[in-house]
Design an enzyme around this catalytic site. Structure first.
Site, PDB file in Angstrom:
ATOM      1  N   ARG A 237       0.866  -1.170   0.000  1.00  0.00           N
ATOM      2  CA  ARG A 237       0.000   0.000   0.000  1.00  0.00           C
ATOM      3  C   ARG A 237       0.910   1.231   0.000  1.00  0.00           C
ATOM      4  NH1 ARG A 237      -3.309  -2.923  -1.443  1.00  0.00           N
ATOM      5  NH2 ARG A 237      -5.394  -3.356  -0.614  1.00  0.00           N
ATOM      6  N   GLU A 266      -2.922   7.614  -3.836  1.00  0.00           N
ATOM      7  CA  GLU A 266      -3.469   6.945  -5.005  1.00  0.00           C
ATOM      8  C   GLU A 266      -4.884   7.403  -5.332  1.00  0.00           C
ATOM      9  OE1 GLU A 266      -2.017   2.867  -4.804  1.00  0.00           O
ATOM     10  OE2 GLU A 266      -3.924   2.313  -5.708  1.00  0.00           O
ATOM     11  N   HIS A 284      -1.172  -0.019  -9.744  1.00  0.00           N
ATOM     12  CA  HIS A 284      -1.797  -0.952  -8.787  1.00  0.00           C
ATOM     13  C   HIS A 284      -2.350  -2.178  -9.515  1.00  0.00           C
ATOM     14  CE1 HIS A 284      -3.621  -1.114  -4.493  1.00  0.00           C
ATOM     15  NE2 HIS A 284      -3.307  -2.312  -4.919  1.00  0.00           N
TER      16      HIS A 284
HETATM   17  C1  GLV Z   1      -4.598  -5.272  -3.826  1.00  0.00           C
HETATM   18  O1  GLV Z   1      -3.897  -4.355  -3.542  1.00  0.00           O
HETATM   19  C2  GLV Z   1      -5.211  -6.103  -2.861  1.00  0.00           C
HETATM   20  O2  GLV Z   1      -5.183  -5.783  -1.669  1.00  0.00           O
HETATM   21  O3  GLV Z   1      -5.775  -7.124  -3.264  1.00  0.00           O
END
Ligand code: GLV
Ligand code: GLV
Length: 328
Positions: A237, A266, A284
């Protein structure tokens, strides 16, 4: 018939299984739903399938007067107020395991791309600057035989470590809790504190969840511990890294490079990141493989069906819900 709301169109036919038992509605816009929009729809729902940026806070959960399950289409669930859900007896589900290998692949893609300057090289060729082989063209760092530092050694961190065997790497890891000896031995992992991992690793890959404890886990002080040849990879993250401090370190060449799949604000990007040549950026996409995303649909659907049918799903984030029901 139960009502289930999905905040984004999902890939594949997986939702059909839900439609046999539930009225399924899907947020029609191709963007993230807002809190206001969630507040409007949630009172009618027995379950919601949410995306990782959806703000499922205490207000939204309180508005879900019929709500029994929140299934996050992600392994991370920092967008959900778990305590609020648990207090109201709402089950929270996620998608562990099925995306670990795909996410580990992406971490390695970023690692190799940053080490060997693959994205710069691609731009170089495309722009017509390649005029012939050259001894000093686009020199990167070697990966084979180096030290990998895994920060957060859950399922994804372990999958990343497993891949390091082919690169003949020594693997250090830091985790909130030390792993069982058998796992350390099987994966050739050596436990170390965070400072040691940062000082000794050539590649540092982050795989911890975002919690109050891990926010800015990697800041200016931690970046200063890293080698000038080190590469930082973040597929966890964004806020785990102090992005301004990372930009400064990359600009000043205090580390060799970085590979980022996630960002602090983000989807907004730090204005200088896109101008830095020594960082590889991805939007991402850690779990963005077709098979993975379909397995994630199957997992949220199975979880929602289990909760609505009164059984305990395998991918439950707050098991207290069922313990409490059992004692009722
Ligand atoms: C993606 O970042 C997830 O948490 O699946
Ligand atoms: C995610 O599932 C992790 O444990 O790394």
């Amino acid at each position: 018939m139960y009502s289930v709301f999905v905040t984004r169109k999902l890939p594949g036919p997986g939702l059909d299984r839900l439609r046999e038992f539930c009225e399924v509605s899907i947020f029609p816009a191709d963007r993230n739903i807002t809190k206001e929009e969630l507040l409007q729809v949630i009172p009618q729902q027995d379950a919601v399938i949410t995306m990782l940026a959806d703000p499922v806070d205490a207000d939204v959960i309180a508005a879900g007067s019929k709500l029994k399950a929140i299934a996050n289409y992600a392994v991370g669930f920092n967008n959900i107020d778990i305590a609020a859900a648990t207090r109201r007896g709402v089950a929270v589900l996620n998608t562990p395991d099925v995306l670990s290998e795909a996410t580990a692949d992406l971490a390695w893609a970023l690692l190799l791309a940053a080490a060997r300057r693959v994205v710069e090289a691609d731009g170089f060729v495309r722009s017509g600057r390649f005029t012939g082989w050259s001894p000093e063209l686009l020199l990167g760092v070697e990966v084979y035989g180096k030290t990998l530092g895994v920060v957060g050694a859950g399922r994804i961190g372990q999958a990343v470590a497993r891949r390091a065997a082919g690169f003949g790497m020594r693997i250090l890891y830091y985790n909130r809790r030390r792993l069982p000896k058998a796992v350390e031995q099987e994966l050739h992992l050596t436990y170390a504190d965070l400072a040691t991992v940062l000082q000794e690793a050539d590649f540092i890959s982050l795989h911890c969840p975002l919690t109050p404890d891990t926010r800015h886990l990697i800041g200016a002080a931690e970046l200063r511990l890293m080698k000038p040849t080190a590469i930082l990879i973040n597929t966890s993250r964004g806020p785990v890294v102090d992005e301004a401090a990372l930009v400064a370190a990359l600009k000043e060449g205090r580390i060799f490079g970085a590979g980022l799949d996630v960002f602090e604000q983000e989807p907004a990007l730090h204005p200088e990141l896109a101008r830095l040549p020594n960082v590889v950026l991805a939007p991402h996409i850690g779990s963005a493989a077709t098979e993975t995303r379909q397995r994630m649909v199957d997992l949220v659907v199975s979880g929602v069906l289990a909760v609505l049918q009164g059984s305990r799903p395998s991918n439950l984030v707050n098991p207290e819900i069922f313990e409490r029901e059992g004692s009722r």
